[in-house]
Design a protein around this motif. Structure first.
Motif, mmCIF file in Angstrom:
data_model
loop_
_atom_site.group_PDB
_atom_site.id
_atom_site.type_symbol
_atom_site.label_atom_id
_atom_site.label_comp_id
_atom_site.label_asym_id
_atom_site.label_seq_id
_atom_site.Cartn_x
_atom_site.Cartn_y
_atom_site.Cartn_z
ATOM 1 N N ASP A 98 45.562 35.630 31.624
ATOM 2 C CA ASP A 98 44.478 36.053 32.517
ATOM 3 C C ASP A 98 44.852 37.392 33.129
ATOM 4 O O ASP A 98 45.664 37.458 34.061
ATOM 5 C CB ASP A 98 44.253 35.011 33.614
ATOM 6 C CG ASP A 98 43.118 35.376 34.560
ATOM 7 O OD1 ASP A 98 42.459 36.424 34.364
ATOM 8 O OD2 ASP A 98 42.882 34.614 35.515
ATOM 9 N N SER A 99 44.255 38.454 32.614
ATOM 10 C CA SER A 99 44.602 39.792 33.091
ATOM 11 C C SER A 99 44.101 40.060 34.502
ATOM 12 O O SER A 99 44.462 41.073 35.106
ATOM 13 C CB SER A 99 44.050 40.856 32.139
ATOM 14 O OG SER A 99 42.639 40.853 32.148
ATOM 15 N N ARG A 100 43.308 39.164 35.043
ATOM 16 C CA ARG A 100 42.819 39.329 36.416
ATOM 17 C C ARG A 100 43.740 38.650 37.443
ATOM 18 O O ARG A 100 43.424 38.613 38.625
ATOM 19 C CB ARG A 100 41.404 38.787 36.525
ATOM 20 C CG ARG A 100 40.424 39.629 35.688
ATOM 21 C CD ARG A 100 39.038 39.089 35.721
ATOM 22 N NE ARG A 100 38.539 39.088 37.092
ATOM 23 C CZ ARG A 100 37.302 38.807 37.428
ATOM 24 N NH1 ARG A 100 36.432 38.495 36.508
ATOM 25 N NH2 ARG A 100 36.925 38.825 38.693
ATOM 26 N N THR A 110 46.251 38.233 40.170
ATOM 27 C CA THR A 110 46.594 39.208 41.212
ATOM 28 C C THR A 110 48.108 39.375 41.319
ATOM 29 O O THR A 110 48.886 38.516 40.873
ATOM 30 C CB THR A 110 46.047 38.760 42.585
ATOM 31 O OG1 THR A 110 46.733 37.549 42.967
ATOM 32 C CG2 THR A 110 44.541 38.530 42.544
ATOM 33 N N THR A 111 48.495 40.463 41.934
ATOM 34 C CA THR A 111 49.912 40.717 42.188
ATOM 35 C C THR A 111 50.499 39.589 43.039
ATOM 36 O O THR A 111 51.627 39.145 42.803
ATOM 37 C CB THR A 111 50.096 42.075 42.890
ATOM 38 O OG1 THR A 111 49.511 43.089 42.069
ATOM 39 C CG2 THR A 111 51.544 42.395 43.135
ATOM 40 N N LYS A 112 49.727 39.114 44.001
ATOM 41 C CA LYS A 112 50.187 38.014 44.867
ATOM 42 C C LYS A 112 50.429 36.747 44.047
ATOM 43 O O LYS A 112 51.443 36.069 44.223
ATOM 44 C CB LYS A 112 49.149 37.755 45.967
ATOM 45 C CG LYS A 112 49.564 36.725 46.977
ATOM 46 C CD LYS A 112 48.521 36.585 48.072
ATOM 47 C CE LYS A 112 48.930 35.531 49.059
ATOM 48 N NZ LYS A 112 47.948 35.345 50.137
ATOM 49 N N GLU A 113 49.510 36.423 43.128
ATOM 50 C CA GLU A 113 49.681 35.242 42.275
ATOM 51 C C GLU A 113 50.886 35.406 41.346
ATOM 52 O O GLU A 113 51.672 34.474 41.173
ATOM 53 C CB GLU A 113 48.413 35.000 41.445
ATOM 54 C CG GLU A 113 47.222 34.559 42.280
ATOM 55 C CD GLU A 113 45.903 34.611 41.510
ATOM 56 O OE1 GLU A 113 45.016 33.809 41.846
ATOM 57 O OE2 GLU A 113 45.762 35.451 40.596
ATOM 58 N N LEU A 114 51.037 36.606 40.777
ATOM 59 C CA LEU A 114 52.199 36.871 39.923
ATOM 60 C C LEU A 114 53.490 36.718 40.710
ATOM 61 O O LEU A 114 54.457 36.129 40.228
ATOM 62 C CB LEU A 114 52.122 38.286 39.328
ATOM 63 C CG LEU A 114 51.147 38.509 38.190
ATOM 64 C CD1 LEU A 114 51.043 39.995 37.873
ATOM 65 C CD2 LEU A 114 51.561 37.732 36.964
ATOM 66 N N SER A 115 53.501 37.237 41.919
ATOM 67 C CA SER A 115 54.674 37.166 42.782
ATOM 68 C C SER A 115 55.096 35.718 43.003
ATOM 69 O O SER A 115 56.278 35.366 42.888
ATOM 70 C CB SER A 115 54.363 37.840 44.122
ATOM 71 O OG SER A 115 55.383 37.616 45.038
ATOM 72 N N SER A 116 54.126 34.875 43.276
ATOM 73 C CA SER A 116 54.403 33.461 43.497
ATOM 74 C C SER A 116 54.956 32.798 42.231
ATOM 75 O O SER A 116 55.873 31.978 42.297
ATOM 76 C CB SER A 116 53.122 32.764 43.945
ATOM 77 O OG SER A 116 53.302 31.381 44.020
ATOM 78 N N LYS A 148 45.966 47.856 27.455
ATOM 79 C CA LYS A 148 44.724 47.913 28.213
ATOM 80 C C LYS A 148 44.352 46.505 28.666
ATOM 81 O O LYS A 148 44.921 45.518 28.203
ATOM 82 C CB LYS A 148 43.588 48.527 27.399
ATOM 83 C CG LYS A 148 43.192 47.745 26.149
ATOM 84 C CD LYS A 148 42.093 48.480 25.406
ATOM 85 C CE LYS A 148 41.727 47.770 24.120
ATOM 86 N NZ LYS A 148 40.657 48.451 23.412
ATOM 87 N N TYR A 149 43.387 46.430 29.546
ATOM 88 C CA TYR A 149 42.870 45.158 30.026
ATOM 89 C C TYR A 149 41.456 44.994 29.479
ATOM 90 O O TYR A 149 40.663 45.934 29.504
ATOM 91 C CB TYR A 149 42.841 45.126 31.556
ATOM 92 C CG TYR A 149 44.211 45.244 32.180
ATOM 93 C CD1 TYR A 149 44.990 44.118 32.393
ATOM 94 C CD2 TYR A 149 44.736 46.483 32.541
ATOM 95 C CE1 TYR A 149 46.257 44.218 32.968
ATOM 96 C CE2 TYR A 149 46.000 46.592 33.109
ATOM 97 C CZ TYR A 149 46.746 45.457 33.320
ATOM 98 O OH TYR A 149 47.992 45.565 33.875
ATOM 99 N N VAL A 150 41.147 43.792 28.958
ATOM 100 C CA VAL A 150 39.838 43.568 28.354
ATOM 101 C C VAL A 150 39.273 42.215 28.772
ATOM 102 O O VAL A 150 40.004 41.343 29.237
ATOM 103 C CB VAL A 150 39.915 43.619 26.803
ATOM 104 C CG1 VAL A 150 40.401 44.969 26.320
ATOM 105 C CG2 VAL A 150 40.792 42.512 26.258
ATOM 106 N N ALA A 151 37.968 42.066 28.545
ATOM 107 C CA ALA A 151 37.313 40.769 28.694
ATOM 108 C C ALA A 151 37.002 40.264 27.294
ATOM 109 O O ALA A 151 36.475 41.011 26.465
ATOM 110 C CB ALA A 151 36.025 40.910 29.502
#
Length: 154
Positions: free
Chosen positions: A18-20, A22-28, A52-55
């Motif tokens: 899931d490229s969406r 968040t940095t906070k979620e990744l941090s956790s 790149k980031y895609v849908a």
């Protein structure tokens, strides 16, 4: 380019899911604070690990129900013919993927269109308008068993 450590791999695995995220979620998830995670993601982008980031869009909902793999052989393997064919492929929005191959044919292309009538029009009016093509063999997808976009990193 820097070598990937386990935290980088965890970040890449998660962003591939899931490229969406968040940095906070990744941090956790990776167990370090948000600033180092942000810096790592930026480095992974800068170093080209993240292109790149895609849908990912549902092909049926956008009426691209027919998938065809085409095996294409060129008339000759002169550099100018190869370049001409590759440039031609880049200009065809129906061509989703194009691979230069070794073996019984020169290129494998993945084409996605609405239906057989649209595919016939694509072949006649677009694909074969370049004079470097010798032969095209079409393989029609009857059903997808697996389609993955994630590289498992360990």
């Amino acid at each position: 380019m820097s070598k990937l450590d386990q935290i980088d791999k965890k970040i890449l695995n998660r962003l591939q899911e899931d490229s969406r995220t968040t940095t906070k979620e990744l941090s956790s998830e990776v167990g370090i604070s948000t600033t180092p995670v942000y810096e790592r993601v930026k480095r992974l982008e800068k170093d080209g690990y993240i292109k790149k980031y895609v849908a990912l869009v549902d092909k049926d909902k956008v009426e691209r129900e027919l998938t065809v793999f085409c095996q294409v052989s060129l008339k000759s393997h002169l550099k100018k013919n190869i370049q001409q064919f590759q440039e031609h492929m880049l200009g065809l929005p129906e061509v989703m993927e194009c691979y230069h191959m070794a073996g019984n044919f020169d290129y494998l292309i993945k084409v996605m269109v609405r239906n057989m009538k649209e595919y016939q029009k694509f072949v006649v009016e677009k694909l074969t308008t370049t004079d470097v093509i010798d032969h095209v063999q079409s393989l029609f997808v009857m059903g997808e068993v697996k389609q993955e976009t994630k590289f498992p990193l360990k």
